[in-house]
Design an enzyme around this catalytic site. Structure first.
Site, PDB file in Angstrom:
ATOM      1  N   ARG A 239       2.774  63.810  44.600  1.00 40.99           N
ATOM      2  CA  ARG A 239       2.574  63.043  43.446  1.00 40.99           C
ATOM      3  C   ARG A 239       3.636  63.060  42.381  1.00 40.99           C
ATOM      4  NH1 ARG A 239      -1.372  63.798  38.466  1.00 40.99           N
ATOM      5  NH2 ARG A 239      -1.212  61.761  37.577  1.00 40.99           N
TER       6      ARG A 239
ATOM      7  N   HIS B  15       2.957  58.119  33.302  1.00 40.99           N
ATOM      8  CA  HIS B  15       2.530  59.352  32.947  1.00 40.99           C
ATOM      9  C   HIS B  15       3.178  59.835  31.251  1.00 40.99           C
ATOM     10  CE1 HIS B  15       1.224  63.655  34.898  1.00 40.99           C
ATOM     11  NE2 HIS B  15       1.284  63.723  33.558  1.00 40.99           N
TER      12      HIS B  15
ATOM     13  N   GLU C  80      -4.475  59.967  33.159  1.00 44.12           N
ATOM     14  CA  GLU C  80      -4.911  60.676  31.890  1.00 44.12           C
ATOM     15  C   GLU C  80      -4.983  59.804  30.739  1.00 44.12           C
ATOM     16  OE1 GLU C  80      -4.323  64.809  31.116  1.00 44.12           O
ATOM     17  OE2 GLU C  80      -4.696  65.528  33.113  1.00 44.12           O
TER      18      GLU C  80
ATOM     19  N   ASN D 266      -8.218  65.130  37.350  1.00 40.54           N
ATOM     20  CA  ASN D 266      -7.588  66.226  36.803  1.00 40.54           C
ATOM     21  C   ASN D 266      -8.571  67.058  36.199  1.00 40.54           C
ATOM     22  OD1 ASN D 266      -5.581  64.940  37.795  1.00 40.54           O
ATOM     23  ND2 ASN D 266      -4.497  64.698  35.697  1.00 40.54           N
TER      24      ASN D 266
ATOM     25  N   TYR E  88      -8.904  71.339  34.642  1.00 41.99           N
ATOM     26  CA  TYR E  88      -8.507  72.476  34.196  1.00 41.99           C
ATOM     27  C   TYR E  88      -9.291  73.534  33.701  1.00 41.99           C
ATOM     28  CZ  TYR E  88      -3.744  70.389  35.016  1.00 41.99           C
ATOM     29  OH  TYR E  88      -2.658  69.808  35.444  1.00 41.99           O
TER      30      TYR E  88
ATOM     31  N   GLU F 116      -4.819  66.661  39.923  1.00 41.64           N
ATOM     32  CA  GLU F 116      -3.991  67.770  39.090  1.00 41.64           C
ATOM     33  C   GLU F 116      -5.007  69.206  39.110  1.00 41.64           C
ATOM     34  OE1 GLU F 116      -2.355  67.451  35.314  1.00 41.64           O
ATOM     35  OE2 GLU F 116      -1.209  65.426  35.951  1.00 41.64           O
TER      36      GLU F 116
END
Ligand code: FCB
Length: 482
Positions: free
Chosen positions: A86, A130, A175, A304, A306, A380
């Site tokens: 990606r 992005h 995002e 994504n 985290y 991600e």
């Protein structure tokens, strides 16, 4: 490692045979070559030059110099054994001013990358945006204005028609919460504004841009799989007090529901519309027909993830301290009246992000239950740690391996309960420019020596290669942190 968090129970968990393993990067974070081959300036070039905006005054002028080292990076991907890579296309390389005909040299670079991937049997997964908006478009209002969504649609048309024969999987935006709320609301990201009304308008115009891009992609690349990548979280209230429960709901509304609801339910959540009713222009920018576009059917959702999040109502910070939490010094968005908490004893990454993989499982289950049965890709996931090259010349990043093992296990847990997760991309292939943290935070499974550009695969690279090769992970679970 805290004794309460990580326990392996010896069992190896196999993934479905067609599970797709990948690695992710983004243009501004790795490419460098800021002035090469006709690239125009982006909002990040500008932001990096604002005093104090980026740690150590770092910028993406050189970054990993991926633009000139693309063959070496392709070989790193090849040796890793990923099925997909990606990367993002830098809009200012394709349209240096954000408008007009395509800059052929910019397209050529991505053509070379796409062909290089395919030669190695790696599927390209392209992110179209992005965060590197051409600066001239920001000068005309950026994501605050509707025209930027129209401009994006034209840019997408140029990229899709040039690369469509080589790219099967397309992500419109990465995002959009960060682009809108960090870019225009808290000012932590480019363009660095602090204006809640502008952030809300940007939220809508980004989603509109996504919605306008979907039919363009489908027309240019009829077989394309089209999706969007959202950064989503699993917000927990720091107590059962109604004020804290309401605070967690507001945080969830801002981060998750302002994106998931329009995309999958075709409407903005009422509580959020009410919350932002008084700001200007806010969601008053929504026009008839927009939500139909935003909710056009997709082929997959990119997620994504985290870190977990625990919050309280700002008025209850003192009680949270008494309950043993560490309370964030300030509110990220004053209007939300929410304070983030740290749970003492929980391990953290170099970003100060708490580690808790179970949040990923519950998030995935919730997406399935409340939003969509579509295939999900974890586009991600990864962690920054204070890596170093040891005296033997190796980077032994055991903490990153543990993080990845726990989170990949959490993905497996979601698949076990029937969530349609089809792939996982580690963030990131390379240490890179971590936005407002500059080069101080290393997320790569490959070490980059920034002064020379030399690459050195870390222990986590070998571990991930083995995970991909066996299509399985030693089970790890996050316990004691619920
Ligand atoms: C995400 C971004 C990505 C990277 C990681 C750490 O929010 O999409 O570019 O910076 O965080």
């Amino acid at each position: 490692m805290s004794a309460t968090r990580s326990t392996a129970n010896d069992s190896t968990r196999a993934f479905p045979p067609d599970f797709l393993w990948g690695a992710a990067t983004a243009a501004y974070q790795i490419e460098g070559a800021a002035d090469v081959d006709g690239r125009g300036p982006s909002i990040w070039d500008t932001f990096c030059r604002q005093p104090g905006a980026v740690l150590n005054g770092d910028n993406g002028d050189v970054a990993c110099d991926h633009y000139h080292r693309v063959d070496e990076d392709l070989d790193l991907l090849d040796q890793l054994g990923v099925g997909t890579y990606r990367f993002s296309v830098a809009w200012p390389r394709i349209q240096p001013t954000g408008r007009g005909r395509a800059n052929q040299r910019g397209l050529d670079f991505y053509r070379r990358l796409v062909d290089g991937l395919r030669d190695r049997g790696i599927e390209p997964t392209v992110t179209l945006y992005h965060w590197d908006l051409p600066q001239p478009l920001e000068d005309d209002g950026g994501w605050r204005v509707r025209d930027t969504a129209e401009r994006f649609a034209q840019y997408v048309e140029l990229v899709a028609s040039a690369l469509g024969d080589g790219v099967g999987r397309w992500i419109t935006l990465n995002e959009p919460w960060c682009s809108s709320w960090l870019g225009y609301g808290s000012g932590e990201h480019a363009p660095g504004l602090r204006d809640i009304g502008a952030a809300a308008a940007a939220n809508h115009h980004l989603l509109l841009a996504h919605g306008l891009a979907v039919p363009i992609l489908r027309a240019a690349v009829p077989s394309a799989k089209v999706g969007i990548t959202l950064n989503l979280g699993d917000h927990q209230a720091g107590s059962t007090h109604p004020l804290d429960v309401a605070a967690a709901r507001r945080a969830d509304g801002n981060l998750n529901r302002l994106f998931l609801d329009p995309i999958f339910h075709g409407r903005y959540p009422d509580d959020m519309l009410e919350h932002y009713a008084a700001v200007e222009p806010g969601f008053a920018v929504v026009r008839d027909g927009d939500l139909e576009r935003i909710s056009l059917p997709l082929d997959f959702l990119g997620v994504n993830y985290y870190f977990p999040s625990t919050v309280v109502d700002s008025s209850r910070a003192a009680q949270a301290r008494v309950a043993g939490y560490v309370v964030a010094r300030s509110e990220q968005f004053p209007d939300l009246h929410v304070r983030s908490l740290e749970t003492p004893g929980r391990d953290k990454t170099a970003m100060d992000w708490e580690i808790q993989a179970t949040g990923l499982t519950s998030l995935l289950v919730r997406i399935r239950d409340e939003y969509t049965p579509l295939p999900i890709y974890i586009t991600e996931n990864g962690a920054a740690f204070d890596d170093y090259v040891d005296p033997n010349g190796a980077v032994v990043d055991q903490n990153r391996i543990t993080y990845l093992q726990e989170h990949i296990s959490a993905v497996h847990d979601a698949i076990d309960v029937g969530v349609n997760v089809r792939g996982y991309f580690v963030w990131s292939l390379l240490d890179n420019f971590e936005w407002s943290f500059g080069y101080s935070r290393r997320f790569g499974i490959v070490w980059v020596d920034f002064p020379t550009g030399t690459r050195l695969p870390k222990a986590s690279y070998a571990w991930y290669r083995e995970t991909i090769r066996t299509n399985a992970v030693e089970y790890a679970t996050s316990v004691g942190s619920a």
